[in-house]
Design a protein around this motif. Sequence first.
Motif, mmCIF file in Angstrom:
data_model
loop_
_atom_site.group_PDB
_atom_site.id
_atom_site.type_symbol
_atom_site.label_atom_id
_atom_site.label_comp_id
_atom_site.label_asym_id
_atom_site.label_seq_id
_atom_site.Cartn_x
_atom_site.Cartn_y
_atom_site.Cartn_z
ATOM 1 N N PHE A 165 0.929 -1.206 -0.003
ATOM 2 C CA PHE A 165 -0.079 0.242 -0.108
ATOM 3 C C PHE A 165 0.808 1.096 0.037
ATOM 4 O O PHE A 165 2.199 1.136 0.402
ATOM 5 C CB PHE A 165 -0.977 0.220 1.119
ATOM 6 N N GLU A 166 0.294 2.463 -0.433
ATOM 7 C CA GLU A 166 0.641 3.621 -0.130
ATOM 8 C C GLU A 166 0.084 4.381 0.948
ATOM 9 O O GLU A 166 -1.134 3.947 1.516
ATOM 10 C CB GLU A 166 0.756 4.442 -1.472
ATOM 11 N N PHE A 167 0.624 5.280 1.643
ATOM 12 C CA PHE A 167 -0.174 5.828 2.881
ATOM 13 C C PHE A 167 0.580 7.397 3.026
ATOM 14 O O PHE A 167 1.425 7.910 2.533
ATOM 15 C CB PHE A 167 0.374 5.103 4.241
ATOM 16 N N ASP A 168 -0.648 8.088 3.675
ATOM 17 C CA ASP A 168 -0.325 9.380 4.126
ATOM 18 C C ASP A 168 -0.050 9.241 5.432
ATOM 19 O O ASP A 168 -0.374 8.403 6.208
ATOM 20 C CB ASP A 168 -1.670 10.223 3.873
ATOM 21 N N VAL A 169 0.422 10.535 6.157
ATOM 22 C CA VAL A 169 0.722 10.500 7.797
ATOM 23 C C VAL A 169 -0.412 11.771 8.038
ATOM 24 O O VAL A 169 -0.827 12.891 7.569
ATOM 25 C CB VAL A 169 2.036 11.251 7.944
ATOM 26 N N PRO A 170 -1.160 11.242 9.180
ATOM 27 C CA PRO A 170 -1.998 12.234 9.908
ATOM 28 C C PRO A 170 -1.226 13.404 10.558
ATOM 29 O O PRO A 170 -0.429 13.148 11.331
ATOM 30 C CB PRO A 170 -2.845 11.354 10.806
ATOM 31 N N VAL A 171 -1.530 14.464 9.975
ATOM 32 C CA VAL A 171 -0.728 15.655 10.616
ATOM 33 C C VAL A 171 -1.680 16.896 10.869
ATOM 34 O O VAL A 171 -2.695 16.934 10.827
ATOM 35 C CB VAL A 171 0.458 16.123 9.678
ATOM 36 N N ARG A 172 -1.181 17.873 11.675
ATOM 37 C CA ARG A 172 -1.849 19.288 11.733
ATOM 38 C C ARG A 172 -0.672 20.374 11.549
ATOM 39 O O ARG A 172 0.296 19.997 11.600
ATOM 40 C CB ARG A 172 -2.475 19.192 13.152
ATOM 41 N N PHE A 173 -1.239 21.536 11.420
ATOM 42 C CA PHE A 173 -0.326 22.753 11.284
ATOM 43 C C PHE A 173 0.062 22.907 12.728
ATOM 44 O O PHE A 173 -0.497 22.539 13.636
ATOM 45 C CB PHE A 173 -1.117 24.025 10.881
ATOM 46 N N ASP A 174 1.366 23.300 12.865
ATOM 47 C CA ASP A 174 1.961 23.641 14.208
ATOM 48 C C ASP A 174 1.784 25.022 14.343
ATOM 49 O O ASP A 174 2.786 25.621 15.305
ATOM 50 C CB ASP A 174 3.288 22.828 14.479
ATOM 51 N N SER A 175 1.079 25.713 13.817
ATOM 52 C CA SER A 175 1.278 27.193 13.780
ATOM 53 C C SER A 175 -0.322 27.743 13.680
ATOM 54 O O SER A 175 -1.022 27.066 12.714
ATOM 55 C CB SER A 175 2.053 28.090 13.308
ATOM 56 N N ASP A 176 -0.857 28.769 14.175
ATOM 57 C CA ASP A 176 -2.317 29.280 14.193
ATOM 58 C C ASP A 176 -1.988 30.551 13.374
ATOM 59 O O ASP A 176 -3.058 31.217 12.876
ATOM 60 C CB ASP A 176 -3.156 29.401 15.453
ATOM 61 N N GLN A 177 -0.715 30.895 13.123
ATOM 62 C CA GLN A 177 -0.692 32.210 12.437
ATOM 63 C C GLN A 177 0.047 31.931 10.987
ATOM 64 O O GLN A 177 1.341 31.382 10.982
ATOM 65 C CB GLN A 177 0.139 33.216 13.371
ATOM 66 N N MET A 178 -0.500 32.496 9.826
ATOM 67 C CA MET A 178 0.128 32.477 8.587
ATOM 68 C C MET A 178 1.102 33.594 8.694
ATOM 69 O O MET A 178 0.405 34.788 8.530
ATOM 70 C CB MET A 178 -0.593 32.418 7.560
ATOM 71 N N ASP A 179 2.270 33.529 8.388
ATOM 72 C CA ASP A 179 3.390 34.564 8.122
ATOM 73 C C ASP A 179 3.893 34.706 6.844
ATOM 74 O O ASP A 179 5.004 34.344 6.569
ATOM 75 C CB ASP A 179 4.684 34.362 9.121
ATOM 76 N N LEU A 180 2.996 35.008 5.844
ATOM 77 C CA LEU A 180 3.083 35.054 4.420
ATOM 78 C C LEU A 180 3.818 36.293 4.009
ATOM 79 O O LEU A 180 3.126 37.326 4.054
ATOM 80 C CB LEU A 180 1.896 34.591 3.641
ATOM 81 N N THR A 181 4.702 36.315 2.934
ATOM 82 C CA THR A 181 5.412 37.348 2.488
ATOM 83 C C THR A 181 5.401 37.267 0.965
ATOM 84 O O THR A 181 5.608 36.326 0.363
ATOM 85 C CB THR A 181 6.974 37.759 2.957
ATOM 86 N N ILE A 182 4.659 38.264 0.343
ATOM 87 C CA ILE A 182 4.848 38.361 -1.362
ATOM 88 C C ILE A 182 6.094 38.987 -1.646
ATOM 89 O O ILE A 182 6.294 40.127 -1.314
ATOM 90 C CB ILE A 182 3.587 39.048 -1.854
ATOM 91 N N GLU A 183 6.785 38.102 -2.200
ATOM 92 C CA GLU A 183 8.470 38.563 -2.714
ATOM 93 C C GLU A 183 8.226 39.270 -4.148
ATOM 94 O O GLU A 183 8.901 40.157 -4.205
ATOM 95 C CB GLU A 183 9.280 37.382 -2.728
ATOM 96 N N THR A 184 7.451 38.595 -4.870
ATOM 97 C CA THR A 184 7.305 39.021 -6.337
ATOM 98 C C THR A 184 5.719 38.764 -6.596
ATOM 99 O O THR A 184 5.038 37.981 -5.826
ATOM 100 C CB THR A 184 8.284 38.544 -7.250
ATOM 101 N N TYR A 185 5.423 39.134 -7.855
ATOM 102 C CA TYR A 185 4.055 39.077 -8.216
ATOM 103 C C TYR A 185 3.860 37.678 -8.270
ATOM 104 O O TYR A 185 2.710 37.329 -8.098
ATOM 105 C CB TYR A 185 3.684 40.063 -9.538
ATOM 106 N N GLN A 186 4.898 37.033 -9.093
ATOM 107 C CA GLN A 186 4.721 35.574 -9.034
ATOM 108 C C GLN A 186 4.852 34.742 -7.770
ATOM 109 O O GLN A 186 4.702 33.428 -8.024
ATOM 110 C CB GLN A 186 5.618 35.068 -10.292
ATOM 111 N N LEU A 187 5.570 35.085 -6.760
ATOM 112 C CA LEU A 187 5.908 34.114 -5.798
ATOM 113 C C LEU A 187 5.914 34.728 -4.412
ATOM 114 O O LEU A 187 6.359 36.053 -4.183
ATOM 115 C CB LEU A 187 7.440 33.846 -5.918
ATOM 116 N N GLY A 188 5.241 33.994 -3.385
ATOM 117 C CA GLY A 188 5.203 34.373 -2.038
ATOM 118 C C GLY A 188 6.045 33.322 -1.058
ATOM 119 O O GLY A 188 6.207 32.236 -1.716
ATOM 120 N N SER A 189 6.439 33.758 0.125
ATOM 121 C CA SER A 189 7.171 32.655 1.027
ATOM 122 C C SER A 189 6.652 32.897 2.278
ATOM 123 O O SER A 189 6.238 34.034 2.847
ATOM 124 C CB SER A 189 8.657 33.244 0.643
#
Length: 200
Positions: A165-189
């Motif tokens: 079989f193939e399998f996934d791992v049950p996970v969760r985000f370990d943060s409640d805050q998204m700290d997203l930065t738009i570096e260029t029009y085509q990309l964020g980090s």
Amino acid sequence: MSGFHEVQFPPDISYGASGGPGYSTTVVTTVSGHERRNANWAAARGKWNVAHGLKKRDQVAALIAFFRARRGRAYGFRFKDWTDYQALAQLIGQGDGASKTFQLVKTYASGGEVETRVITKPVPGTVKIYRDGVEAVSGWSVNTATGLVTFTVAPVSGVQVTADFEFDVPVRFDSDQMDLTIETYQLGSWGQIPVLEIRP
């Protein structure tokens, strides 16, 4: 498993993830320099940073939608660990003529030591079941939310029940805050996007 969504994290983003299994070990060093080590966990718990997988603007949009739908740390989800997502010829039990239900597992062996990992999130459509090495094409079903395989008729005594079989791992985000930065029009980090394995 409460608070869990049976949806997979975007695999094109998880492909660039860094991380893997971790343990908790208490190490006490005596005055003579000797060590005493205590393994606090019987099995590993995975942790990954998926920030490196963001390479295109549409991935950023998908990540924002996914993060909002999971409400940060509130809801778990499926995660494909590209370093370890397949299992072949895994022994999941031996027939006794009465037992109909078997749990999918994956074993890791090295130097005479074996760790058995319970697999609760097999990928739908990838599970194959064998009796003494012969594929059972019918007469069983698998719950892809728990990893339990159920036969309509119990395997006879002594029969080796194995699975691919193939399998996934049950996970969760370990943060409640998204700290997203738009570096260029085509990309964020987002510097760190930690996801943490949820114990079954």
